[in-house]
Enzyme design. Structure first.
Site, PDB file in Angstrom:
ATOM      1  N   LYS A 110       0.823  -1.207   0.000  1.00 41.83           N
ATOM      2  CA  LYS A 110       0.000   0.000   0.000  1.00 41.83           C
ATOM      3  C   LYS A 110       0.862   1.264   0.000  1.00 41.83           C
ATOM      4  O   LYS A 110       0.502   2.260  -0.615  1.00 41.83           O
ATOM      5  CB  LYS A 110      -0.970  -0.020   1.176  1.00 41.83           C
ATOM      6  CG  LYS A 110      -2.072  -1.027   0.937  1.00 41.83           C
ATOM      7  CD  LYS A 110      -3.085  -1.053   2.037  1.00 41.83           C
ATOM      8  CE  LYS A 110      -4.207  -2.024   1.673  1.00 41.83           C
ATOM      9  NZ  LYS A 110      -5.181  -2.164   2.737  1.00 41.83           N
ATOM     10  N   LYS A 189      -6.601  -6.548 -13.594  1.00 39.02           N
ATOM     11  CA  LYS A 189      -7.563  -6.960 -12.563  1.00 39.02           C
ATOM     12  C   LYS A 189      -8.567  -5.824 -12.328  1.00 39.02           C
ATOM     13  O   LYS A 189      -8.156  -4.663 -12.218  1.00 39.02           O
ATOM     14  CB  LYS A 189      -6.782  -7.238 -11.269  1.00 39.02           C
ATOM     15  CG  LYS A 189      -7.658  -7.473 -10.063  1.00 39.02           C
ATOM     16  CD  LYS A 189      -6.822  -7.497  -8.778  1.00 39.02           C
ATOM     17  CE  LYS A 189      -7.694  -7.773  -7.587  1.00 39.02           C
ATOM     18  NZ  LYS A 189      -7.913  -6.817  -6.605  1.00 39.02           N
ATOM     19  N   LYS A 192     -10.984  -0.846  -7.941  1.00 36.77           N
ATOM     20  CA  LYS A 192     -11.285   0.585  -7.775  1.00 36.77           C
ATOM     21  C   LYS A 192     -10.052   1.420  -8.035  1.00 36.77           C
ATOM     22  O   LYS A 192     -10.115   2.475  -8.645  1.00 36.77           O
ATOM     23  CB  LYS A 192     -11.723   0.844  -6.328  1.00 36.77           C
ATOM     24  CG  LYS A 192     -13.158   0.574  -6.073  1.00 36.77           C
ATOM     25  CD  LYS A 192     -13.422   0.451  -4.592  1.00 36.77           C
ATOM     26  CE  LYS A 192     -12.664  -0.699  -3.969  1.00 36.77           C
ATOM     27  NZ  LYS A 192     -13.245  -1.333  -2.801  1.00 36.77           N
TER      28      LYS A 192
HETATM   29  P1  ADP Z   1     -10.520  -3.289  -4.992  1.00 37.84           P
HETATM   30  O1  ADP Z   1      -9.347  -3.966  -5.658  1.00 37.84           O
HETATM   31  O2  ADP Z   1     -11.513  -2.799  -5.988  1.00 37.84           O
HETATM   32  O3  ADP Z   1     -10.094  -2.213  -4.003  1.00 37.84           O
HETATM   33  P2  ADP Z   1     -10.999  -4.846  -2.648  1.00 37.84           P
HETATM   34  O4  ADP Z   1      -9.539  -5.085  -2.453  1.00 37.84           O
HETATM   35  O5  ADP Z   1     -11.723  -3.927  -1.699  1.00 37.84           O
HETATM   36  O6  ADP Z   1     -11.269  -4.408  -4.149  1.00 37.84           O
HETATM   37  O7  ADP Z   1     -11.703  -6.276  -2.660  1.00 37.84           O
HETATM   38  C1  ADP Z   1     -12.773  -6.695  -1.845  1.00 37.84           C
HETATM   39  C2  ADP Z   1     -12.991  -8.173  -2.131  1.00 37.84           C
HETATM   40  O8  ADP Z   1     -13.327  -8.404  -3.510  1.00 37.84           O
HETATM   41  C3  ADP Z   1     -11.740  -9.016  -1.861  1.00 37.84           C
HETATM   42  O9  ADP Z   1     -12.134 -10.218  -1.220  1.00 37.84           O
HETATM   43  C4  ADP Z   1     -11.176  -9.324  -3.213  1.00 37.84           C
HETATM   44  O10 ADP Z   1     -10.518 -10.567  -3.239  1.00 37.84           O
HETATM   45  C5  ADP Z   1     -12.403  -9.319  -4.118  1.00 37.84           C
HETATM   46  N1  ADP Z   1     -12.037  -8.789  -5.446  1.00 37.84           N
HETATM   47  C6  ADP Z   1     -11.761  -7.496  -5.748  1.00 37.84           C
HETATM   48  N2  ADP Z   1     -11.460  -7.341  -7.059  1.00 37.84           N
HETATM   49  C7  ADP Z   1     -11.541  -8.580  -7.603  1.00 37.84           C
HETATM   50  C8  ADP Z   1     -11.339  -9.086  -8.932  1.00 37.84           C
HETATM   51  N3  ADP Z   1     -11.016  -8.283  -9.951  1.00 37.84           N
HETATM   52  N4  ADP Z   1     -11.487 -10.411  -9.140  1.00 37.84           N
HETATM   53  C9  ADP Z   1     -11.833 -11.241  -8.109  1.00 37.84           C
HETATM   54  N5  ADP Z   1     -12.041 -10.825  -6.846  1.00 37.84           N
HETATM   55  C10 ADP Z   1     -11.896  -9.517  -6.580  1.00 37.84           C
END
Ligand code: ADP
Ligand code: TRP
Length: 321
Positions: A110, A189, A192
């Protein structure tokens, strides 16, 4: 079996969140006692604006309710409505070796992404451990990126129990078997932080537009295409029947099909899949009192468990006797 997981309110939920985590959270409700919460204390580590924290917490709540969270059965609340968890964080901090946190990759990741290296960001896994332990959770469904935090939690719980007596249940992680990584509109991937998401509940015409703009390679229409290298195909996989998927695979490999055709079908399927939930989401938007009531009820139920554990932990370390 008590299942617990936290969701950060760091933006509107997207298709990757749904297929990668939410769908599994919702499924687990049928068989287990589930505790799910909005991790708003955790969200503060990325310095959002106050209005964002408040707004996204309600958005995430409405998204979960619309998609099938059963608030009668499942306990659903906002982390900051049970501040007991921050007191437990302190008790746990005092048995947490610095080295354990220094080994956590998420802090380094991060900071590398540009977040400020605050103490909160560094201590984040201890707060997560408190979340899990205060509710005496057995099973924690998380994405693979959170595995290390569950290991840290187990380590802290064992240290605490060995030093002060058995207070905490030692949790198991339950790595969500994601349908693989859901790709975003640019092929990376979906996340956000990349600005390449399709939100679950954005307007239908915007979903369509985004799908039509998904980046594909420049193979001419008449040439064969590799489905395994195509984001459109990866998304189709989540939504079509196996029979239809086999047909698309065949059409990709045979040539004569333009990506536009696959995109059109994907948009149709995506809109159809989420349509029933969209209706429910709109109703919730017009009934904020109900949404807030769900959070208030959830907090009350969560708090009853949290308080009990906190009293035991305080006594164990010799406070307030
Ligand atoms: P972001 O990457 O959008 O910030 P988060 O890290 O908050 O998303 O992810 C919240 C949950 O959603 C986690 O359990 C994560 O593994 C799942 N997740 C997020 N993006 C994906 C993706 N592109 N494919 C599969 N799972 C995802
Ligand atoms: N750190 C988790 C994430 O970023 C969210 C979270 C906070 C969590 N506390 C938790 C997940 C406790 C599981 C259990 O996705």
């Amino acid at each position: 079996m008590r299942v617990l997981s936290g969701i950060q309110p760091s933006g509107r939920l997207h298709i990757g969140n749904y297929f990668g985590a939410m769908r599994q959270h919702l499924k687990l409700q049928a068989e287990h006692e589930c505790f799910y919460f909005i991790a708003d204390y955790h969200a503060l580590t990325s310095n959002p604006s106050p209005s964002e924290v408040a707004r996204y917490s309600l958005d995430v709540t409405m998204d979960y309710l619309a998609l099938g969270l059963d608030a009668e059965k499942t306990v659903f609340w906002r982390q900051s409505d049970t501040p007991e968890v921050t007191e437990l964080t302190w008790l746990l901090s005092c048995v947490t070796p610095m080295g354990l946190l220094q080994r956590c990759v998420s802090f380094k990741d991060k900071v590398a992404q540009g977040l400020s290296p605050s103490h909160g960001l560094f201590a984040y896994p201890v707060l997560q451990a408190a979340d899990i332990l205060i509710y005496q959770s057995n099973l924690v469904p998380v994405g693979a990126d959170q595995k290390q935090h569950i290991e840290v939690t187990r380590d802290i719980a064992v240290r605490f129990n060995n030093t002060f007596g058995e207070v905490f249940t030692i949790p198991e992680e339950h790595i969500i078997e994601s349908v693989a990584i859901v790709p975003g509109t640019d092929g990376r991937k979906m996340s956000k932080s990349y600005g390449n998401t399709i939100e679950i509940f954005e307007p239908e015409n915007s979903v369509k537009k985004k799908i039509m703009k998904i980046v594909t390679d420049s193979t001419p229409v008449e040439d064969p295409k590799d489905p395994d290298k195509c984001s459109v195909f990866a998304l189709l996989k989540l939504l079509t029947s196996p029979e239809e998927l086999a047909e698309w695979e065949n059409r990709y490999r045979s040539g004569g099909m333009g990506y536009g055709e696959a995109k059109k079908r994907l948009a149709e399927l995506m809109i159809e899949f989420f349509a029933p939930f969209r209706q429910k989401r709109a109703e919730l938007e017009n009934n904020m009192d109900h949404v807030k009531q769900v959070l208030a009820d959830g907090a009350e139920r969560a708090r009853a468990v949290a308080t009990k554990t906190l009293v035991q932990a305080r006594e164990a370390v010799g406070l307030g006797g």
